[in-house]
Design a protein around this motif. Structure first.
Motif, mmCIF file in Angstrom:
data_model
loop_
_atom_site.group_PDB
_atom_site.id
_atom_site.type_symbol
_atom_site.label_atom_id
_atom_site.label_comp_id
_atom_site.label_asym_id
_atom_site.label_seq_id
_atom_site.Cartn_x
_atom_site.Cartn_y
_atom_site.Cartn_z
ATOM 1 N N TYR A 97 3.794 3.069 7.285
ATOM 2 C CA TYR A 97 3.774 3.625 5.928
ATOM 3 C C TYR A 97 2.361 3.698 5.352
ATOM 4 C CZ TYR A 97 8.758 2.636 6.306
ATOM 5 O OH TYR A 97 10.060 2.595 6.726
ATOM 6 N N GLU A 100 1.693 6.998 3.344
ATOM 7 C CA GLU A 100 2.436 7.024 2.083
ATOM 8 C C GLU A 100 1.753 6.169 1.025
ATOM 9 O OE1 GLU A 100 7.089 6.454 0.650
ATOM 10 O OE2 GLU A 100 6.515 6.308 2.765
ATOM 11 N N GLN A 103 -1.752 8.024 0.043
ATOM 12 C CA GLN A 103 -1.649 9.294 -0.675
ATOM 13 C C GLN A 103 -0.978 9.137 -2.031
ATOM 14 O OE1 GLN A 103 0.382 11.952 1.975
ATOM 15 N NE2 GLN A 103 -1.271 11.949 3.512
ATOM 16 N N LYS A 104 0.108 8.375 -2.087
ATOM 17 C CA LYS A 104 0.871 8.284 -3.329
ATOM 18 C C LYS A 104 0.535 7.053 -4.159
ATOM 19 C CE LYS A 104 4.795 10.800 -1.355
ATOM 20 N NZ LYS A 104 6.247 10.763 -1.081
ATOM 21 N N THR A 106 0.755 3.794 -6.157
ATOM 22 C CA THR A 106 1.844 3.046 -6.796
ATOM 23 C C THR A 106 3.138 3.836 -6.812
ATOM 24 O OG1 THR A 106 0.165 2.008 -8.195
ATOM 25 C CG2 THR A 106 2.454 1.729 -8.853
ATOM 26 N N LEU A 107 3.014 5.162 -6.983
ATOM 27 C CA LEU A 107 4.228 5.997 -6.972
ATOM 28 C C LEU A 107 4.923 5.930 -5.623
ATOM 29 C CD1 LEU A 107 2.954 9.145 -8.909
ATOM 30 C CD2 LEU A 107 4.488 7.370 -9.748
ATOM 31 N N GLY A 108 4.137 5.763 -4.553
ATOM 32 C CA GLY A 108 4.740 5.628 -3.232
ATOM 33 C C GLY A 108 5.587 4.382 -3.115
ATOM 34 N N ASN A 111 8.900 5.188 -5.568
ATOM 35 C CA ASN A 111 9.820 6.241 -5.138
ATOM 36 C C ASN A 111 10.076 6.233 -3.635
ATOM 37 O OD1 ASN A 111 9.787 7.123 -7.815
ATOM 38 N ND2 ASN A 111 7.980 8.404 -7.448
ATOM 39 N N GLY A 112 9.373 5.385 -2.874
ATOM 40 C CA GLY A 112 9.504 5.410 -1.427
ATOM 41 C C GLY A 112 10.768 4.726 -0.936
#
Length: 649
Positions: A97, A100, A103-104, A106-108, A111-112
């Motif tokens: 990961y 992920e 790139q993303k 904290t949002l990763g 929402n991951g």
């Protein structure tokens, strides 16, 4: 068999969890929450294992992506593959990961979806099989042993013949003595005629002794004769007039020869202040600063010189030559310690952490605690990506300062005034017990705390439970007399603010404390301060008596009084005091130390390491700090001031 394995972020978001034992979810959340409270939040990451009730938790930090990997299993099990498993899971989860997370961000995490069960079970099977594959160690054959290399002839010893190894060692010793044998040529001239008078040495002895050994033997015999002759000549005749036998008692000019005045055995002063005569003394000596606010407990202060540390000196290798000032050499030398957007490794921090550890030890931090602190900082920073213009030294130093401040601010803070008010609502006295080793200042600081409570409007009963040390009761009686002089009953509506409850010497301390608490409840006292005898942490009978006093009377607060002068001894005292209280207590949940009173803080300058050692080893707060000899020299701990003094070069 594993109980659980969980992966969560440092912000508290659980990313993935595996539960190996059937049961409620709380079975794994409670140990993890205890790990977060006691280790991660308290900056105690020097050891990667943590015990909670019947479970052992092992964890690993990922500082680059702010992740925590935790595995839990039963304490009685010996699972050799756990360390390998947690390393493999950490590596596999990161690699799977990584994109992920990068790139993303904290949002990763929010929402991951992390489907990691199959990968984990595969890694778990591999780890378990690797621990079983280990083949048993085979025994050596006779041909592989050292004995097989020896011949039969070398093992045969004939009578009267010395082994070759001993003979060789003898020759080597003789050759070394001959090489440094200029001493044999420089023999004193007086020793030569005396050596001639000695009897001849036997032929067998001459073969065994070397020339130097014969000379040494002759010298010893020569000096023995001289000493015997000197003792005979130095004998002086007995004096004709002999002194009178027996000792005469010394009569002091300011003393009192009447023994009745000094006899306190039949004194009954409990609840009666008239029997203690008033004493004339200067109140300024007892109060110190007159401009202070009455009843306020000031914070500990430390004034540091505003000088920027020369960080380059810390990270520079003394074996390397310095770059010349000016030009490109000076520019590159200045930028040499900067880290440009790269993750820190253990090799980058090793030299800085070693110097930080030595610095902490020189500041009186216990050696074991200093090692654990540096190890905790290393685990906190390893893999963390630094800014462009940031030095390794400044980063490590800042992380260490944050850890030290966090350690000095433990989970539970003791607010004595609030607890006294709560006890008043229940119409009972608030009981505090003081314990510690000999000579740390228990009675003196008890008097300071009494003065602080009196200025806040609370009446105090002092229980004299030190029935062993000579003068202990008289010392408390003097403090009581002076405190009553500073706060007379007339200033408090005719109410006596401090009294002494004592039963003399040689009595049971636990019984005296029980009677004092009962007396305070009947007479309406707000606080009972129990003074105990000083005892070493290794004295089992005295530690049993202290555990009995605490178990019988169940005080609201147990304060350990320790001095700021100690280093490694502070850790030993606190650990053994807590262990002795737990071992000698008859209760199922034994009562341990609740807080610390740190005394003699005015004698150590900036060597404040004892405060770090005591709070780190017990996770208990430092409630009071003694800073002088007057009643006003009582402070509350200021964590930032202590850390500033500790980090000063």
């Amino acid at each position: 068999m594993l109980d659980f394995f969980t992966i969560f972020s440092k912000g508290g978001l659980v990313l993935w969890c595996f539960q190996g034992v059937r049961g409620p979810v709380a079975a794994c959340t409670a140990p993890v929450n205890a790990l977060i409270r006691s280790v991660l939040l308290q900056e105690r990451g020097g050891n990667n294992s943590f015990n909670h009730e019947a479970l052992t938790l092992k964890y690993k930090l990922d500082n680059q992506f702010e992740l925590v990997f935790v595995v839990g299993f039963q304490k009685i099990l010996t699972l050799t593959y756990v360390d390998k498993l947690i390393d493999d899971v950490h590596k596999e989860f990161r690699d799977k990961y990584r994109n992920e997370f990068q790139q993303k961000g904290t949002l990763g995490l929010l929402n991951g979806t992390f489907d990691f069960k199959e990968d984990f079970l595969h890694l778990l099977r591999e780890a378990e099989e690797s621990s079983k594959i280990r083949a048993p160690t085979a025994m050596k054959t006779f041909e592989q042993s050292v004995k097989s290399q020896k011949t039969v002839k070398s093992m045969i010893e004939t009578r009267g013949e010395k082994p070759k190894e001993k003979a060789k060692n003898k020759k080597n010793k003789a050759s070394k003595k001959e090489a440094s044998g200029t001493e044999a040529a420089t023999v004193p001239s007086k020793a030569a005629p005396d050596a001639k008078q000695n009897p001849p040495v036997a032929t067998g002895d001459r073969e065994e002794l070397t020339k130097d050994e014969i000379l040494q033997k002759n010298r010893e015999e020569f000096f023995k004769k001289r000493l015997k002759g000197g003792e005979k000549s130095n004998k002086s005749p007995k004096p004709e007039t002999q002194k009178e036998k027996g000792k005469k008692p010394r009569v002091w000019e300011l003393g009192n020869s009447n023994a009745k005045v000094l006899d306190y055995s039949n004194s009954t002063t409990n609840g009666n202040t008239d029997t203690c005569p008033t004493e004339e003394y200067d109140p300024d000596m007892a109060l110190g600063d007159r401009d202070r606010e009455p009843g306020r407990l000031y914070d500990l202060e430390y004034e540091s010189d505003e000088e920027e540390p020369e960080e380059e000196k810390v990270i520079q290798n003394p074996s390397q030559p310095r770059a010349k000032k000016g030009g490109l050499g000076g520019m590159f030398g200045m930028l040499k310690g900067l880290v440009g957007s790269k993750s820190l490794t253990r090799e980058d921090m090793d030299s800085v952490l070693e110097k930080m550890k030595d610095h902490l030890i020189t500041k009186n931090v216990a050696a074991e605690i200093a090692v654990q602190l540096c190890e905790s900082v290393a685990k906190k920073l390893e893999g963390k990506v630094m800014g462009t213009f940031t030095t390794v030294t400044s980063t490590v130093k800042q992380a260490l300062q944050e850890s030290l401040v966090q350690i000095l601010q433990p989970q539970r803070r003791v607010d004595m005034l609030r607890d006294v008010m709560d006890a008043q609502r229940h119409r009972r006295p608030y009981v505090v017990t003081f314990c510690g080793v000999n000579g740390v200042g228990k009675s003196t600081n008890l008097a300071k705390i009494s003065f602080w409570l009196i200025e806040n409007g609370y009446s105090v009963l002092i229980a004299a439970c030190d029935t062993f040390r000579a003068g202990a009761v008289e010392q408390l009686r003097t403090h009581t007399r002076r405190l009553n002089a500073l706060h007379p009953p007339e200033s408090h509506g005719g109410r006596t603010m401090v009294q002494l409850y004592e039963k003399g010497y040689g009595k049971d301390a636990a019984g005296i404390a029980m009677e004092a608490i009962s007396y305070a409840r009947n007479q309406g006292f707000d606080v009972v301060l129990v003074d105990t005898a000083g005892r070493m942490q290794d004295n089992a009978p005295l530690m049993t008596a202290l555990a009995k006093l605490i178990a019988v009377n169940t005080p609201d607060l147990v304060l350990f009084v320790g001095e700021a002068l100690v280093g490694n001894e502070a850790v030993d005292q606190l650990v053994k005091f807590n262990k002795a209280l737990a071992d000698h207590s008859m209760a199922q949940t034994p009562r341990l130390i609740d807080g610390i009173v740190l005394t003699k803080f005015d004698t150590i300058d900036d060597k404040v390491g004892a405060a770090i050692s005591m709070t780190y080893i017990t996770s208990k707060p430092i409630v009071f700090v003694g800073t002088g000899q007057t009643y006003c020299d009582l402070r509350s701990l200021n964590a930032k001031a202590v850390v500033t003094a500790l980090m000063k070069a």
